[in-house]
Design an enzyme around this catalytic site. Sequence first.
Site, short mmCIF file in Angstrom:
data_model
loop_
_atom_site.label_atom_id
_atom_site.label_comp_id
_atom_site.label_asym_id
_atom_site.label_seq_id
_atom_site.Cartn_x
_atom_site.Cartn_y
_atom_site.Cartn_z
N ARG A 39 -8.61 14.92 -1.23
CA ARG A 39 -9.58 13.85 -1.54
C ARG A 39 -10.98 14.40 -1.77
O ARG A 39 -11.74 13.85 -2.57
CB ARG A 39 -9.60 12.82 -0.42
CG ARG A 39 -8.37 11.96 -0.46
CD ARG A 39 -8.39 10.85 0.55
NE ARG A 39 -7.37 9.88 0.21
CZ ARG A 39 -6.80 9.06 1.07
NH1 ARG A 39 -7.17 9.08 2.34
NH2 ARG A 39 -5.88 8.21 0.67
N LYS A 213 10.17 -1.48 3.22
CA LYS A 213 10.20 -2.93 3.36
C LYS A 213 10.09 -3.71 2.06
O LYS A 213 9.20 -3.45 1.25
CB LYS A 213 9.03 -3.35 4.25
CG LYS A 213 9.13 -2.88 5.67
CD LYS A 213 8.28 -3.79 6.52
CE LYS A 213 7.55 -3.08 7.60
NZ LYS A 213 6.19 -3.57 7.73
N GLY A 367 1.62 6.75 -0.64
CA GLY A 367 1.53 8.05 0.03
C GLY A 367 2.83 8.82 0.07
O GLY A 367 2.86 10.02 -0.18
N GLY A 390 -2.66 1.56 -0.73
CA GLY A 390 -2.85 0.11 -0.66
C GLY A 390 -3.48 -0.44 -1.91
O GLY A 390 -3.06 -1.47 -2.45
P1 AMP Z 1 6.93 2.66 2.47
O1 AMP Z 1 5.82 3.01 3.42
O2 AMP Z 1 7.27 1.21 2.46
O3 AMP Z 1 6.75 3.24 1.09
O4 AMP Z 1 8.23 3.32 3.08
C1 AMP Z 1 8.41 4.68 3.20
C2 AMP Z 1 9.39 4.94 4.28
O5 AMP Z 1 10.61 4.31 3.97
C3 AMP Z 1 9.68 6.41 4.46
O6 AMP Z 1 9.22 6.82 5.72
C4 AMP Z 1 11.21 6.48 4.39
O7 AMP Z 1 11.78 7.31 5.37
C5 AMP Z 1 11.62 5.04 4.62
N1 AMP Z 1 12.93 4.79 4.04
C6 AMP Z 1 13.32 4.99 2.78
N2 AMP Z 1 14.63 4.70 2.64
C7 AMP Z 1 15.08 4.31 3.84
C8 AMP Z 1 16.35 3.89 4.34
N3 AMP Z 1 17.39 3.82 3.54
N4 AMP Z 1 16.44 3.56 5.65
C9 AMP Z 1 15.37 3.63 6.46
N5 AMP Z 1 14.14 4.01 6.04
C10 AMP Z 1 13.99 4.35 4.75
#
Ligand code: AMP
Length: 410
Positions: A39, A213, A367, A390
């Site tokens: 950054r 999520k 990220g 974000g």
């Molecule tokens: P996000 O912050 O929503 O982009 O989510 C990223 C996180 O989602 C990472 O830490 C991944 O390990 C997790 N992730 C991705 N695929 C899976 C999965 N199939 N089951 C559980 N966690 C997951």
Amino acid sequence: MPKLTIRDIDLKNKKILMRADYNVPLDKSSPRQITDDTRIKESIPTIKHLIGQGCSLILCSHLGRPKGKALPEFSLKPVAERLSELLGQEVNPHTNGQSIGVRVKFASDCVGDEVKKLAGSLKPKDILLLENLRFHPEEEKNNENFAKQLSELAEFFVQDAFGTVHRAHASTAGVNKFLPSAAGFLLEKEIKYLGDSLQNPKRPFVAILGGAKVSDKIGVIENLIPKVDAIIIGGAMAYTFLKAQGIRVGSSRVEEDKLEVAKEICKKSGKITFLLPVDHVIADKLDKAANVENTNGIEIKDGWMGVDIGDSSISRYCTVILSAKTIVLNGPMGVFEIDRFAKGTNAISYAIADATSNGAVSIIGGGDSVSAVKKAGLAEKMSHISTGGGASLEFLEGKELPGIAALKDK
Ligand code: AMP
């Protein structure tokens, strides 16, 4: 409407307040060391341009979440030192290979008499970094008086902290009331790529969304459905969609309260290609020592969870990616932090890099996606790596970002 940038105005010899994003990761040692200076490096083109115009620069930023208290572990002092080192390595083209050699001064606060005095004594090409804005609760409350105090340090405001423009804080949406302002190069690039991809995409336009999520990405999916040609879903998000369609997902991560929303989204996506995984890498626990299998089809047996997309899904996804002309990626395809579950995420990254070499515009945001692309050594091959997780998501949701809205139109 495009926003005014530092390219559009003559800022010769002006005193500039510049909002940068120096929210860098630090280790736990004392004094704390910066573990990734990306950054800081990203702010240098704007700094060089302004210094080149004979400006004096007052830099400000937040770091971490000190919650309105002056906590030494969130001090920006290490950033002043690192920035001095980095500017010392920058060659001044006008002086026979000598370095720019600017020593960055540091102010122990961001408002008050001491800071006023320091800012007042700056000569052309001097740089002063102010202490963490969030040591004052007024920053996050967008307090008008605090914004006015910041504005009184300078004659012009440059916004270059894309990572915080989705927040209406004093240093993002407040100071503009008191100072003329423009976007720096980093912000200009973010607006160009994210804005153009949404308003004027080369087609086919493909969005690849993954991560933990569905709830974080509902707004993005709904905004993108009318704009894109295809949406590709991976990561844990996929299992909420699959379960909503009555498919067995074992003990995969599912957001039960989002099953109805997932059903609705599938219905709304009727006119575009909406791809969910057709097979999976499954594990009996979320651990690198887990038992691991590949499924033959779309269903996951009881007691097992999906941790990555399977080979058939990879090949379907890559075919769509390789034919795309605009690609947005946000979120990993699996638990990529564990190498055994990173194949899908990596394969998708390589396909995006290949598509980019063939003329596609690729925009990587979030990220985890950024770190996966960097880990695979593919960052240089992408058209744009977004600096704000974000902020880039809110951009893709179609929201107006306060820190951008506050800037003047061209
Ligand atoms: P996000 O912050 O929503 O982009 O989510 C990223 C996180 O989602 C990472 O830490 C991944 O390990 C997790 N992730 C991705 N695929 C899976 C999965 N199939 N089951 C559980 N966690 C997951």
